[in-house]
Motif scaffolding. Structure first.
Motif, short mmCIF file in Angstrom:
data_model
loop_
_atom_site.label_atom_id
_atom_site.label_comp_id
_atom_site.label_asym_id
_atom_site.label_seq_id
_atom_site.Cartn_x
_atom_site.Cartn_y
_atom_site.Cartn_z
N MET A 70 0.84 -1.16 -0.13
CA MET A 70 -0.17 -0.13 0.09
C MET A 70 1.04 1.27 -0.06
N ASN A 71 0.60 2.06 -0.78
CA ASN A 71 1.26 3.29 -0.80
C ASN A 71 0.51 4.60 -0.59
N LEU A 72 0.94 5.44 0.32
CA LEU A 72 0.29 6.71 0.80
C LEU A 72 1.25 7.90 0.77
N GLN A 73 0.89 9.19 0.92
CA GLN A 73 1.53 10.21 0.63
C GLN A 73 1.80 10.83 2.03
N PRO A 74 2.81 10.92 2.62
CA PRO A 74 2.95 11.48 3.94
C PRO A 74 3.56 12.85 3.62
N SER A 75 3.19 14.04 4.69
CA SER A 75 3.67 15.21 4.38
C SER A 75 5.27 15.39 4.38
N LYS A 76 5.75 16.63 3.96
CA LYS A 76 7.22 16.86 4.06
C LYS A 76 8.22 16.79 5.30
N ASP A 77 7.46 16.97 6.28
CA ASP A 77 8.01 17.10 7.62
C ASP A 77 7.84 15.82 8.38
N ALA A 78 7.63 14.67 7.67
CA ALA A 78 7.23 13.60 8.43
C ALA A 78 8.26 12.93 9.40
N ALA A 94 3.91 -0.09 11.29
CA ALA A 94 4.87 0.84 10.90
C ALA A 94 5.15 0.84 9.28
N ALA A 95 5.33 1.99 8.66
CA ALA A 95 5.61 2.36 7.50
C ALA A 95 7.01 2.75 7.20
N ASN A 96 7.34 2.58 6.07
CA ASN A 96 8.79 3.10 5.59
C ASN A 96 8.95 4.16 4.27
N SER A 97 9.38 5.00 4.71
CA SER A 97 9.31 6.04 3.42
C SER A 97 10.17 5.62 2.21
N VAL A 98 9.49 5.94 1.13
CA VAL A 98 9.89 5.57 -0.08
C VAL A 98 10.57 6.91 -0.79
N SER A 99 9.79 7.99 -0.53
CA SER A 99 10.41 9.33 -1.01
C SER A 99 9.58 10.33 -0.31
N GLU A 100 9.82 11.66 -0.44
CA GLU A 100 9.06 12.59 0.30
C GLU A 100 7.72 12.56 -0.06
N ASN A 101 7.04 12.14 -1.00
CA ASN A 101 5.59 11.88 -1.36
C ASN A 101 5.12 10.56 -1.04
N GLU A 102 5.78 9.55 -0.70
CA GLU A 102 5.44 7.86 -0.81
C GLU A 102 5.89 7.21 0.43
N VAL A 103 5.13 6.36 0.98
CA VAL A 103 5.36 5.44 2.12
C VAL A 103 4.84 4.01 1.67
N CYS A 140 4.09 0.18 3.16
CA CYS A 140 3.90 -0.76 4.33
C CYS A 140 3.22 -2.17 4.08
N LEU A 141 3.27 -2.98 5.26
CA LEU A 141 2.54 -4.37 4.65
C LEU A 141 1.38 -4.21 5.48
N SER A 142 0.20 -4.49 4.67
CA SER A 142 -1.15 -4.63 5.36
C SER A 142 -1.24 -5.69 6.51
N PRO A 143 -2.11 -5.45 7.54
CA PRO A 143 -1.98 -6.57 8.54
C PRO A 143 -2.98 -7.47 8.03
N ARG A 144 -2.94 -8.88 8.68
CA ARG A 144 -3.83 -9.77 8.34
C ARG A 144 -5.05 -9.44 8.84
N HIS A 145 -6.10 -9.92 8.14
CA HIS A 145 -7.51 -9.68 8.61
C HIS A 145 -8.59 -10.92 8.37
N SER A 146 -9.11 -10.96 9.07
CA SER A 146 -10.19 -12.31 9.21
C SER A 146 -11.23 -11.92 8.29
N LEU A 147 -11.66 -12.52 7.24
CA LEU A 147 -12.73 -12.31 6.17
C LEU A 147 -14.01 -12.96 7.03
N GLU A 148 -14.13 -13.40 8.17
CA GLU A 148 -15.15 -14.04 8.89
C GLU A 148 -15.86 -12.93 9.65
N ILE A 180 -3.03 7.85 8.04
CA ILE A 180 -1.44 7.82 8.22
C ILE A 180 -1.01 8.72 9.38
N SER A 181 -0.29 8.37 10.11
CA SER A 181 0.57 9.22 11.20
C SER A 181 1.86 9.35 10.91
#
Length: 172
Positions: free
Chosen positions: A1-9, A22-31, A33-41, A51-52
């Motif tokens: 999943m890719n989201l855009q953080p603010s420049k002052d992240a 936790a997320a990893n910064s890819v660039s100043e406009n993109e982070v 992360c791995l989505s957590p497991r989710h039960s479809l039940e 995003i925080s």
């Protein structure tokens, strides 16, 4: 999943519903992360994603939606053989196929777009191969997560006609 953080992240966290990862910064406009497991039940297969940039103390209120789906199940592939040049279409039968623009077929290590025709029928264009051998074929509805079982496809050498004998026959 890719989201855009603010420049002052600072420390970047992503919240999927009630679960924070936790997320990893890819660039100043993109982070990323791995989505957590989710039960479809559970009642819903969708969660809000926020995003925080301050370690999880405050989260955005963007209301983006992330959907969880079961992996598709593969049953058959037809035809299961074709020429090494690729380009031919194959039909994959199974269940759990969802129409979307990110569906992909994978033949060995090569991928190609998939067209979801129904929840039980997908069409793929076979990519070219550099070797003549059987390969595994699997499917992804999102381009990242692949089916747990695979089907077999065999690449064959291109054949040519070099002579015809006899080359003339009488009519009638």
């Amino acid at each position: 999943m890719n989201l855009q953080p603010s420049k002052d992240a600072g420390i970047i966290m992503i919240r999927f519903g009630d679960v924070v990862v936790a997320a990893n910064s890819v660039s100043e406009n993109e982070v990323t992360c791995l989505s957590p497991r989710h039960s479809l039940e559970v009642e819903s297969n969708t969660v809000k994603v926020e995003i925080s940039t301050n370690g999880g103390f405050d989260f955005s209120q963007s209301g983006l939606i992330f959907s969880y789906e079961n992996l598709p199940h593969l049953v058959s592939l037809h035809p299961a053989v074709g020429i090494e040049l690729g380009g031919n279409k194959v039909e994959v039968r199974g269940s759990g196929f969802t129409p979307n623009q990110n569906a992909r077929c994978r033949f060995g290590n090569n991928t190609s777009p998939a067209t979801v025709l129904s929840s039980e029928h997908v069409q793929c264009t076979v990519p070219p191969s550099t070797s003549i051998e059987p390969v595994s074929v699997d499917l992804s509805m999102n381009g990242f997560d692949w089916t747990e079982q695979a089907l077999a496809y065999t690449y064959l050498p291109m054949t040519t006609v070099s002579a015809i004998s006899p080359s003339i026959i009488p009519i009638g």
